[in-house]
Structure formats: C-alpha cells, structure tokens
Design a protein around this motif. Structure first.
Motif, PDB file in Angstrom:
ATOM      1  N   LYS A  66      36.605  68.512  41.264  1.00 49.73           N
ATOM      2  CA  LYS A  66      37.948  68.715  40.705  1.00 49.73           C
ATOM      3  C   LYS A  66      38.906  67.661  41.266  1.00 49.73           C
ATOM      4  O   LYS A  66      39.679  67.058  40.532  1.00 49.73           O
ATOM      5  CB  LYS A  66      38.440  70.105  41.097  1.00 49.73           C
ATOM      6  CG  LYS A  66      39.946  70.306  41.008  1.00 49.73           C
ATOM      7  CD  LYS A  66      40.382  71.695  41.389  1.00 49.73           C
ATOM      8  CE  LYS A  66      40.644  71.895  42.856  1.00 49.73           C
ATOM      9  NZ  LYS A  66      41.919  71.383  43.361  1.00 49.73           N
ATOM     10  N   ARG A 103      50.467  71.347  41.695  1.00 49.03           N
ATOM     11  CA  ARG A 103      51.217  70.283  42.341  1.00 49.03           C
ATOM     12  C   ARG A 103      50.554  68.925  42.194  1.00 49.03           C
ATOM     13  O   ARG A 103      51.184  67.885  42.312  1.00 49.03           O
ATOM     14  CB  ARG A 103      51.461  70.599  43.794  1.00 49.03           C
ATOM     15  CG  ARG A 103      50.189  70.665  44.617  1.00 49.03           C
ATOM     16  CD  ARG A 103      50.535  70.889  46.035  1.00 49.03           C
ATOM     17  NE  ARG A 103      51.517  69.944  46.503  1.00 49.03           N
ATOM     18  CZ  ARG A 103      51.256  68.668  46.776  1.00 49.03           C
ATOM     19  NH1 ARG A 103      50.061  68.205  46.579  1.00 49.03           N
ATOM     20  NH2 ARG A 103      52.193  67.870  47.207  1.00 49.03           N
ATOM     21  N   ASN A 160      57.226  63.287  49.646  1.00 47.23           N
ATOM     22  CA  ASN A 160      58.098  62.214  50.149  1.00 47.23           C
ATOM     23  C   ASN A 160      57.333  60.926  50.421  1.00 47.23           C
ATOM     24  O   ASN A 160      57.833  59.823  50.189  1.00 47.23           O
ATOM     25  CB  ASN A 160      58.822  62.689  51.419  1.00 47.23           C
ATOM     26  CG  ASN A 160      57.843  63.116  52.501  1.00 47.23           C
ATOM     27  OD1 ASN A 160      56.903  63.874  52.235  1.00 47.23           O
ATOM     28  ND2 ASN A 160      58.013  62.595  53.700  1.00 47.23           N
ATOM     29  N   LEU A 161      56.068  61.054  50.854  1.00 51.69           N
ATOM     30  CA  LEU A 161      55.299  59.842  51.173  1.00 51.69           C
ATOM     31  C   LEU A 161      54.908  59.092  49.891  1.00 51.69           C
ATOM     32  O   LEU A 161      54.834  57.863  49.866  1.00 51.69           O
ATOM     33  CB  LEU A 161      54.059  60.209  51.994  1.00 51.69           C
ATOM     34  CG  LEU A 161      54.361  60.902  53.327  1.00 51.69           C
ATOM     35  CD1 LEU A 161      53.065  61.308  54.027  1.00 51.69           C
ATOM     36  CD2 LEU A 161      55.200  60.017  54.235  1.00 51.69           C
ATOM     37  N   THR A 212      47.655  60.867  53.547  1.00 47.99           N
ATOM     38  CA  THR A 212      47.832  61.731  52.386  1.00 47.99           C
ATOM     39  C   THR A 212      46.845  61.313  51.297  1.00 47.99           C
ATOM     40  O   THR A 212      46.811  60.144  50.897  1.00 47.99           O
ATOM     41  CB  THR A 212      49.278  61.684  51.831  1.00 47.99           C
ATOM     42  OG1 THR A 212      49.289  62.143  50.477  1.00 47.99           O
ATOM     43  CG2 THR A 212      49.897  60.301  51.900  1.00 47.99           C
ATOM     44  N   THR A 238      46.453  62.461  47.901  1.00 48.66           N
ATOM     45  CA  THR A 238      47.021  62.114  46.587  1.00 48.66           C
ATOM     46  C   THR A 238      48.109  61.061  46.731  1.00 48.66           C
ATOM     47  O   THR A 238      48.372  60.314  45.778  1.00 48.66           O
ATOM     48  CB  THR A 238      47.608  63.357  45.890  1.00 48.66           C
ATOM     49  OG1 THR A 238      48.470  64.029  46.803  1.00 48.66           O
ATOM     50  CG2 THR A 238      46.521  64.284  45.402  1.00 48.66           C
ATOM     51  N   ASP A 291      39.560  72.089  53.352  1.00 46.37           N
ATOM     52  CA  ASP A 291      39.223  72.922  52.188  1.00 46.37           C
ATOM     53  C   ASP A 291      37.987  73.779  52.435  1.00 46.37           C
ATOM     54  O   ASP A 291      37.644  74.613  51.597  1.00 46.37           O
ATOM     55  CB  ASP A 291      38.989  72.049  50.946  1.00 46.37           C
ATOM     56  CG  ASP A 291      40.274  71.425  50.469  1.00 46.37           C
ATOM     57  OD1 ASP A 291      40.219  70.534  49.606  1.00 46.37           O
ATOM     58  OD2 ASP A 291      41.340  71.811  50.977  1.00 46.37           O
ATOM     59  N   ILE A 305      45.815  70.204  59.167  1.00 39.11           N
ATOM     60  CA  ILE A 305      46.332  69.525  57.972  1.00 39.11           C
ATOM     61  C   ILE A 305      47.497  70.268  57.343  1.00 39.11           C
ATOM     62  O   ILE A 305      48.518  69.675  57.000  1.00 39.11           O
ATOM     63  CB  ILE A 305      45.200  69.336  56.921  1.00 39.11           C
ATOM     64  CG1 ILE A 305      43.965  68.675  57.545  1.00 39.11           C
ATOM     65  CG2 ILE A 305      45.710  68.565  55.703  1.00 39.11           C
ATOM     66  CD1 ILE A 305      44.155  67.238  57.992  1.00 39.11           C
TER      67      ILE A 305
HETATM   68  C1  EPZ Z   1      44.574  66.938  48.597  1.00 40.21           C
HETATM   69  O1  EPZ Z   1      45.865  67.495  48.554  1.00 40.21           O
HETATM   70  C2  EPZ Z   1      43.666  67.949  47.918  1.00 40.21           C
HETATM   71  N1  EPZ Z   1      44.092  68.110  46.528  1.00 40.21           N
HETATM   72  C3  EPZ Z   1      43.729  69.275  48.660  1.00 40.21           C
HETATM   73  O2  EPZ Z   1      42.809  70.152  48.045  1.00 40.21           O
HETATM   74  C4  EPZ Z   1      43.298  69.047  50.105  1.00 40.21           C
HETATM   75  O3  EPZ Z   1      43.423  70.261  50.814  1.00 40.21           O
HETATM   76  C5  EPZ Z   1      44.192  67.976  50.741  1.00 40.21           C
HETATM   77  O4  EPZ Z   1      44.148  66.769  49.963  1.00 40.21           O
HETATM   78  C6  EPZ Z   1      43.754  67.629  52.163  1.00 40.21           C
HETATM   79  O5  EPZ Z   1      42.429  67.191  52.146  1.00 40.21           O
HETATM   80  C7  EPZ Z   1      43.778  67.143  45.633  1.00 40.21           C
HETATM   81  O6  EPZ Z   1      43.147  66.151  45.952  1.00 40.21           O
HETATM   82  C8  EPZ Z   1      44.237  67.380  44.217  1.00 40.21           C
HETATM   83  P1  EPZ Z   1      47.694  65.564  51.470  1.00 40.21           P
HETATM   84  P2  EPZ Z   1      47.152  66.592  48.929  1.00 40.21           P
HETATM   85  O7  EPZ Z   1      48.750  64.789  50.756  1.00 40.21           O
HETATM   86  O8  EPZ Z   1      46.903  65.189  48.565  1.00 40.21           O
HETATM   87  C9  EPZ Z   1      51.570  66.356  54.065  1.00 40.21           C
HETATM   88  C10 EPZ Z   1      42.118  72.127  47.013  1.00 40.21           C
HETATM   89  O9  EPZ Z   1      41.856  73.204  47.535  1.00 40.21           O
HETATM   90  N2  EPZ Z   1      52.261  65.484  53.098  1.00 40.21           N
HETATM   91  O10 EPZ Z   1      46.500  64.825  51.991  1.00 40.21           O
HETATM   92  O11 EPZ Z   1      48.338  67.302  48.386  1.00 40.21           O
HETATM   93  C11 EPZ Z   1      51.078  67.642  53.420  1.00 40.21           C
HETATM   94  O12 EPZ Z   1      52.121  68.608  53.413  1.00 40.21           O
HETATM   95  C12 EPZ Z   1      43.332  71.340  47.432  1.00 40.21           C
HETATM   96  O13 EPZ Z   1      41.385  71.572  46.140  1.00 40.21           O
HETATM   97  C13 EPZ Z   1      53.606  65.152  53.331  1.00 40.21           C
HETATM   98  O14 EPZ Z   1      54.200  65.597  54.308  1.00 40.21           O
HETATM   99  O15 EPZ Z   1      47.161  66.709  50.508  1.00 40.21           O
HETATM  100  C14 EPZ Z   1      49.930  68.028  54.311  1.00 40.21           C
HETATM  101  O16 EPZ Z   1      50.419  68.724  55.441  1.00 40.21           O
HETATM  102  C15 EPZ Z   1      44.206  72.165  48.333  1.00 40.21           C
HETATM  103  N3  EPZ Z   1      54.237  64.348  52.435  1.00 40.21           N
HETATM  104  C16 EPZ Z   1      49.343  66.682  54.737  1.00 40.21           C
HETATM  105  O17 EPZ Z   1      50.370  65.710  54.488  1.00 40.21           O
HETATM  106  C17 EPZ Z   1      53.608  63.823  51.323  1.00 40.21           C
HETATM  107  O18 EPZ Z   1      54.244  63.068  50.559  1.00 40.21           O
HETATM  108  C18 EPZ Z   1      48.091  66.263  53.967  1.00 40.21           C
HETATM  109  O19 EPZ Z   1      48.392  66.436  52.605  1.00 40.21           O
HETATM  110  C19 EPZ Z   1      52.257  64.177  51.111  1.00 40.21           C
HETATM  111  C20 EPZ Z   1      51.612  64.985  52.009  1.00 40.21           C
END
Ligand code: EPZ
Length: 418
Positions: free
Chosen positions: A22, A92, A124-125, A163, A165, A306, A328
C-alpha cells in the motif's frame, strides 16, 4: 459496520500470500500525475486507501482504470490540481500529490491533513522542502497553497528528521525541477527506492534512492512507464507474527525477505524458527512461547513502527517482561488498552511500553482504532481462548487485502460479519 469474529486457538498452517505494498502504491499513483503519457501500475493492492488515492487522482483531472490491481492512469490535462478536505481527512497520505501537482502544473492546493489516532502528523517538512525548490507556499483556511509559475529549480534539502512521504513528495517535485537537487537525511524505506525505480522508468535521473543521500538531475518532461509495485513488508511481517503467536507452521510467499530482516532477527532471538526458503518466501514455525525480547522502533532498516503493535501482541505471551519503545510516533500505543481487555498486562511510561509475559489471552469484544493496532487485535484474537469480536474493521480494510480470507485459508477460524 463490519466486524470480525475469531475463535482463538487454531495453529496456522499452509501458506499466506503477500499483496503489493500500500505504501508504495500510494506514491506511485501520485507519480503518475507527472506525465501526460499513460502509466501502467501492477500488483496494486485492493485496499481502501488505494481507492481513496485513485479518487483523488481522478479528482485532479486524470483518467484512471483499475481492473483488479492493474491500474492505468493518463494525466493528460490536470484541470483541478487540488486535494480537497473531504478526501484528505480520510487519508493523510493525500499530501503525496503536493509535489507532483506543483512540478507538473505550477500550482497545488492541498488540504492540511488532520491529525490521526497515532499522532499530530504535520507536513511542515514537506512544505519546507518544496520551498527549497522555489515554490511559494501559503497556509490558510486549512489548506496549503503552493505556486511555482516559472517552474521549480533544483536545491539542497536537508530533512531535520527523517520523513518517508516527505522524502517521496520532494523527490517527485525534484525530477522536473531545473538543475540538480540533493536530498540529505532522506528516508531509506524500500518504498522510497521503489518510487525512484518507477520515476527512472519514466525518464527521471536519480542516484542514491534507498540511501540517506539522493541526487536528482531535473529533466524537461517524463514519459509513460509500466511498473510492478513491491510486496508489502508490513503485511509480510504481520503474517510472520500470526504464524508465531498461533504456534503454527506457515510459508509466507511473494515477499522480499530482506525487507523484513529486522523483524526476522528479533523473532529468531525470541526463539521462533524463521527460514528463508527463497528470496521471496519465508517459513515461520514457533512451537513454544517466545522469550521476552526488547524492541525499539526506528526508521528503516531498523524495526518498523508499523509492526510495533503486532510484535507487542506476541510479546504478551512471552516468557518474561519486554520493553517496547516507540520512537517514531507520539501516540502509537492505542492497542494496549484493547489488549489489556483480552488479558494482557502492559504499562505505558512515556514512549515505552512494559509488557508482562505469560498472559493467558481470552477472547473479548474489542474496537479497532488504527490500521496496525487493529492487526495486533487480530493476532491476539487468533491466540486467545474463546471468541474475539473486533469492531470497526474498516481500519483494517484500509491497508490489508482480504486479510480474513487469507488467514482462514491458513486455518484461522475467522469470519467477517456484516
Ligand atoms: C509513512 O507515514 C507511512 N505511510 C506510515 O505508515 C509509517 O508509519 C510512517 O511512514 C513511518 O514509517 C505511508 O507511507 C503512506 P513520516 P509518514 O513522515 O510519511 C513527523 C501505515 O500504517 N513528521 O515518516 O506520514 C511525523 O509526525 C502508515 O501504513 C513531521 O514532524 O511518516 C512522525 O512523528 C501509518 N513533519 C515522523 O516525522 C512532517 O512534515 C515520521 O513520520 C512529516 C513528518
């Protein structure tokens, strides 16, 4: 609202096939907006989040056809480069269209994602990175409005926290930016490397995807391509733990064993027998209770957040106490309350869960809260004495393709109740 009814105690046997990922299919669908040519994606999992992203891709003006996992997209003209609130509030990951829309059309209007069960989850990132490529971004009325009327230009981007995404969003913008972009402290998840594979097939010039430093030479335009999505490592890991918690003997097929190396190492340490029968299949056996083994979630190649909830479910049955630390997300222990209702003893101290072992899990009525927490309740239900009823299984349907059908075929006593 569908429920799952599970009679616990059956040891899983046979095979569990893994679907496409996914979290790789979502950015791949967004990447198809970068060209006016047709893009063919195969092994797209039939899960709710994909349907949501397909709806968003069509909303922007692209044509899309999904016949059971083979998806063709043709984004000839993107009349509405927007991601409206009513779509984004359900998923999201819709923010993944921000980069492609700005790069392709020079503008984008994307609703800010609300928080979700596991945390605030800001973007924000993503915004900071796109501004480094020359986009001007306003945030008002709950929307991010990005403009780049003269196109994007390459830049140096350093993520001050990793991050997934965020890396994918800016990678999809950089491929059409003028000049070179260097991304440091990039996410190394396999889904990032898979996205880069697709982009390179479309004509992008990328080095280092899958490592912490990614270099992109922008190109004028991208062309169509065909790409098979990588297998879902989180589904594979969930199945490995299902085999172990039920003391089964299961072959997990169609996976990438390297992508679940961190879990494999933990499970072996805890006493499960995990054998690689090929680079794409793993056999998991676990005749006895596992040893308690501590775990801390980390970005890839560390232990995946995850899989934290699913691993915790297994550890409730372990010999000894285990310490599970979630680094995380700030609120990813929602499942512990529901596991406690099934007989587990877990104490939360900030980012750490202290999990008592030797729990005798008993079936109960429980409620799913988020995608992976729900999966941990399924695992606990498979191992518990008696019947477990899980409500709000739409959370599971967001990220697992026919999970009850696959588990039942491997001997689980599980059924979906409308
Ligand atoms: C991806 O989410 C996955 N989703 C998540 O899977 C997964 O848990 C996560 O990465 C961590 O591996 C997809 O790929 C669609 P992050 P993402 O940006 O990209 C903070 C599932 O169950 N952050 O790596 O949203 C954030 O709050 C889902 O399939 C900022 O502060 O995660 C978090 O604490 C759940 N600012 C940390 O970074 C930002 O601009 C990591 O988040 C972006 C993120």
């Amino acid at each position: 609202m569908d429920k799952f009814k599970i009679q616990g105690g059956a040891a899983l046997q046979g095979t569990l096939p893994v679907s496409g990922a996914k979290n790789s299919a979502l950015p791949a669908l967004a990447a198809s907006l970068l060209t006016e040519d047709e893009v063919l994606l195969t092994r797209i999992p039939q899960v709710k989040d994909i349907k949501t992203m397909e709806g968003l891709v069509e909303y922007t003006g692209a044509e899309l056809k999904d016949d059971g996992g083979r998806v063709t997209i043709r984004a000839a003209n993107l009349a509405t480069p927007e991601a409206p609130y009513e779509i984004v509030k359900t998923m999201r990951a819709s923010s993944l269209v921000l980069g492609p829309l700005v790069a392709r059309t020079g503008r984008a209007r994307v609703s800010m994602p609300g928080g979700c069960a596991i945390g605030a989850r800001p973007i924000n990132l993503h915004v900071l990175a796109l501004e480094k490529l020359g986009a001007t971004i306003e945030q008002s009325h709950g929307y991010v409005e990005a403009q780049a009327p003269n196109g994007l230009r390459g830049g140096a981007i350093h993520f001050d926290r990793i991050t997934v995404t965020g890396t994918e969003d800016v990678l999809m913008a950089a491929v059409l930016a003028r000049g070179e972009t260097v991304i440091t402290n990039a996410a190394r998840e396999p889904e990032v490397a898979d996205l880069a594979e697709l982009l390179m097939k479309m004509g992008a010039n990328i080095q280092g995807a899958g490592t912490s430093t990614i270099r992109v030479q922008g190109v004028e335009r991208l062309h169509g391509a065909e790409h098979a999505i990588i297998p879902d490592r989180i589904e594979a890991g969930t199945f490995m733990l299902a085999a172990a918690i039920t003391h089964g003997n299961v072959l997990i097929t169609g996976c990438v064993t390297e992508h679940v190396a961190a879990l494999t190492a933990k499970m072996r340490l805890a006493g499960a027998e995990v054998t690689e029968e090929s680079p794409a299949s793993l056999r998991v056996r676990c005749a006895s209770r596992p040893l308690a083994v501590d775990m801390t979630t980390e970005e890839y190649p560390g232990f995946a957040t995850d899989l934290q909830a699913q691993y915790m479910a297994w550890m409730t049955t372990a010999r000894g106490i285990s310490f599970i630390t979630e680094t995380i997300f700030e609120n990813r222990f929602m499942h512990t309350q529901e596991l406690a209702r099934m007989g587990a003893t877990i104490r939360i101290e900030g980012r750490q869960a202290i999990v008592a072992g030797e729990s005798v899990l008993t079936g109960a009525q429980v409620i799913a809260s988020d995608l992976r927490a729900s999966a941990s309740l399924v695992l606990a239900g498979l191992a518990a004495k008696g019947e477990t009823a899980i409500d709000r299984v739409y959370h599971i349907d967001r990220g697992y393709e026919n999970i009850e059908i696959k588990l039942a075929a491997a001997g689980a006593l599980i059924e979906r109740v409308k």
